[in-house]
Design a protein around this motif. Structure first.
Motif, short mmCIF file in Angstrom:
data_model
loop_
_atom_site.label_atom_id
_atom_site.label_comp_id
_atom_site.label_asym_id
_atom_site.label_seq_id
_atom_site.Cartn_x
_atom_site.Cartn_y
_atom_site.Cartn_z
N UNK A 97 0.87 -1.26 0.03
CA UNK A 97 -0.20 -0.09 0.01
C UNK A 97 0.80 1.35 -0.08
N UNK A 98 2.01 1.25 0.92
CA UNK A 98 2.87 2.19 0.74
C UNK A 98 3.46 2.48 -0.61
N UNK A 99 3.90 1.66 -0.96
CA UNK A 99 4.49 1.74 -2.48
C UNK A 99 3.49 2.38 -3.71
N UNK A 100 2.19 1.84 -3.60
CA UNK A 100 1.08 2.34 -4.38
C UNK A 100 0.83 3.70 -4.23
N UNK A 101 0.54 3.83 -3.11
CA UNK A 101 0.23 5.33 -2.66
C UNK A 101 1.53 6.12 -2.99
N UNK A 102 2.47 6.07 -2.86
CA UNK A 102 3.80 6.72 -3.12
C UNK A 102 3.92 6.96 -4.61
N UNK A 103 3.55 6.07 -5.52
CA UNK A 103 3.71 6.57 -6.88
C UNK A 103 2.21 7.41 -7.36
N UNK A 104 1.22 6.89 -6.90
CA UNK A 104 0.08 7.60 -7.33
C UNK A 104 0.07 8.94 -6.60
N UNK A 105 0.69 9.41 -5.54
CA UNK A 105 0.82 10.60 -5.10
C UNK A 105 -0.28 11.32 -4.40
N UNK A 106 -0.74 12.35 -4.30
CA UNK A 106 -1.69 12.89 -3.27
C UNK A 106 -2.92 12.70 -3.81
N UNK A 107 -3.22 11.79 -4.72
CA UNK A 107 -4.72 11.49 -5.10
C UNK A 107 -5.61 11.52 -4.33
N UNK B 25 -0.33 30.97 7.88
CA UNK B 25 -0.21 31.83 6.61
C UNK B 25 -0.73 31.12 5.38
N UNK B 26 0.41 31.14 4.28
CA UNK B 26 0.05 30.44 3.18
C UNK B 26 0.39 29.02 3.17
N UNK B 27 0.98 28.52 4.31
CA UNK B 27 1.56 27.06 4.53
C UNK B 27 0.76 26.10 4.75
N UNK B 28 0.72 25.03 3.91
CA UNK B 28 -0.24 23.74 4.15
C UNK B 28 0.56 22.64 4.16
N UNK B 29 -0.20 21.50 4.61
CA UNK B 29 0.59 20.19 4.50
C UNK B 29 -0.67 19.13 4.31
N UNK B 30 -0.44 18.29 3.26
CA UNK B 30 -1.44 17.36 2.74
C UNK B 30 -1.18 16.11 3.49
N UNK B 31 -2.14 15.73 4.15
CA UNK B 31 -2.18 14.28 4.78
C UNK B 31 -2.74 13.15 3.61
N UNK B 32 -1.89 12.35 3.00
CA UNK B 32 -2.20 11.72 2.25
C UNK B 32 -2.23 10.03 2.73
N UNK B 33 -2.58 9.15 1.80
CA UNK B 33 -2.65 7.73 1.97
C UNK B 33 -1.27 7.24 2.22
N UNK B 34 -0.63 7.82 1.45
CA UNK B 34 1.12 7.37 1.46
C UNK B 34 1.50 7.51 2.64
N UNK B 35 1.26 8.96 3.30
CA UNK B 35 2.07 9.36 4.37
C UNK B 35 1.37 8.37 5.81
N UNK B 36 0.12 8.33 5.82
CA UNK B 36 -0.71 7.57 6.83
C UNK B 36 -0.22 6.01 6.77
N UNK B 37 -0.18 5.33 5.65
CA UNK B 37 0.37 4.16 5.38
C UNK B 37 1.94 3.75 5.93
N UNK B 38 2.82 4.81 5.44
CA UNK B 38 4.08 4.78 5.91
C UNK B 38 4.39 4.97 7.31
N UNK B 39 3.40 5.90 8.03
CA UNK B 39 3.75 5.72 9.45
C UNK B 39 3.07 4.49 10.03
#
Length: 465
Positions: A20-30, A39-53
């Motif tokens: 799941x980590x590898x698939x989500x890594x290649x698919x990106x923040x879909x 300010x204008x700073x943001x961070x996207x919580x993705x499936x990749x980051x959740x599965x990696x954690x």
């Protein structure tokens, strides 16, 4: 309980989490949620980051320290360089102008390093490599297939910069912009090219590789990325051809039937790709690639001067993209001098660059090498170069035509080396590479292949030719 990948994890769900980590890594923040920071700073919580954690927590739960000591000791020098880099990134927060941007960058860097090292930690045999390659190949097929559909329908995903903008001919697939997709493709192509003669593929496998090659070339041209089309791709092909006498046996190179078949395949790929581009791609994309020859005007020594006014920027290539990148580099050099060579701090190039009025509202460096140099200074930059070129040399040296090395291992070593060779210039195309997972995936695969070679794993050595 043994798993199909042979990761050595006692928990069977760990293997599926790795996949799941590898698939989500290649698919990106879909699949992800954007969280505002300040300010204008943001961070996207993705499936990749959740599965990696989740996978890292599982490794810690199972006592991953023992696995590292027993399986990664041969790559300890590379690991030490990565740890020094990460430690310096944390230290640089002390002099960072924007602490939030710095913390975010440190998090990205630690995640990408952890992701890359999962491959040598968990891919322990040729069987596990084959299984993971099939997973990656299926994911790549999805990415390229959507890119092909996108080139016809002009329908873009929410991750694309062209989301909800009608009539944009550029293709981005799961990535943010066309340069990211093009760099992904030039990283991918060496793995496809070498699979035709290094891997023991049946007719289905070769047909799959043929389809991926045609799709890759078509989508590469469709991105309109000039550096990847006319600089990086020719470089990869040239180095690949040079490598043939060193990685293929003389008996194979002297077989005229092999050359005949290779010629037929190459001719058919060019014909099919050429016809597809002629019939399906808009003239605008072809014209954009054709403007590459005007870029030479932008690369003359006298052109590398900081203009007094932003309006003075006139690109010989027909647009302002190359001139903007030049200004990004010049600004970055100025920031580096101002920092006395220690760097502006992790992730702080963007806050500094956002104050400049000569970069066409860009803030990222759009150059991986300058991103490292300006953020972290001369010492970390030289340390990273030492790692990169030593890593490349190690991959090339072990990809030679040795009888005891399996075809799968030789394929992985050579493909990773060719891919990272192209990235020497391809790394100048994406806006940022710190969370560009395809590059970190190639590094991870290369580390895994190098470790398997050095270990002399019986499953690898006995692998079929």
């Amino acid at each position: 309980m043994k798993t199909r990948l042979g990761t050595g994890l006692r928990n069977p769900y760990g293997e599926y989490l790795f996949i799941c980590v590898v698939i989500a890594a290649l698919l990106g923040p879909v699949i992800g949620i954007e969280i505002p920071l300040s300010g204008e700073q943001t961070m996207v919580i993705t499936l990749f980051r959740l599965s990696l954690f989740g996978l890292i927590l599982l490794l810690v739960w199972e006592g991953w320290q023992r696995n590292i000591n027993s399986n990664l000791s041969l790559l300890s020098s590379y690991g030490f360089i990565f740890l020094v880099w990460l430690g310096y990134a944390v230290l640089s927060l002390l002099w960072s102008r924007d602490i939030v941007a710095g913390v975010r960058y440190v998090l990205y860097l630690s995640m990408m390093m952890g992701y890359a090292w999962l491959f040598p930690l968990l891919l322990r045999s040729e069987k596990s490599v084959r299984a993971m390659v099939r997973v990656i190949a299926m994911t790549v097929t999805v990415i390229l297939s959507f890119a092909f559909i996108e080139s016809i329908t002009y329908f873009h995903l929410p991750t694309s910069r062209y989301w909800k903008i009608e009539g944009i001919p550029f293709i981005t697939s799961v990535f943010t912009n066309q340069n990211d997709l093009a760099t992904f493709i030039t990283l991918l192509i060496p793995f496809i090219l070498t699979s035709f003669y290094l891997l023991p593929l049946g007719w289905r496998g070769k047909a799959w590789a043929y389809l991926l090659l045609v799709l890759s070339l078509y989508c590469l041209i469709g991105t309109g990325s000039r550096i990847n089309n006319l600089i990086v791709f020719p470089l990869v092909v040239a180095v690949w051809l040079i490598s043939l006498p060193f990685t293929v046996k003389k008996s194979v190179l002297g077989d005229w039937k092999m050359w005949r078949n290779a010629g037929v395949i190459a001719a058919s790929v060019l014909i099919v790709t050429g016809l597809s581009c002629h019939l399906l791609l808009p003239d605008f994309v072809k014209t954009k690639i054709g403007t590459t020859f005007g870029l030479y005007e932008d690369l003359k020594p006298q052109a590398w001067e900081m203009p007094a006014q932003a309006e003075e920027m006139i690109a010989g290539g027909g647009d302002r993209s190359v001139e903007t990148r030049k200004m990004l580099i010049l600004n970055g050099v100025f920031f580096l001098k101002e920092s006395a060579g220690v760097g502006v701090g992790a992730g702080n190039v963007e806050p500094y660059m956002s104050k400049m009025n000569n970069v066409n509202e860009k803030s990222n460096m759009h150059n991986w090498w300058m991103e490292i140099l300006v953020n972290f200074g001369v010492f970390i930059f030289l340390l990273y170069l030492l790692f990169y070129f030593h890593f490349l040399l190690s991959l090339y040296r072990r990809a030679g035509k040795r009888a005891q090395t399996s075809s799968w291992l030789r394929w992985g070593l050579l493909s990773s080396a060719l891919s990272l060779t192209g990235f020497l210039l391809g790394g100048m195309a994406p806006s940022t590479v710190i969370h560009f997972t395809p590059m970190w995936t190639v590094i991870g695969l290369g580390l895994a292949m190098l470790l398997l070679y050095r270990r002399g794993d019986k499953d690898v050595i006995v692998g079929s030719e």
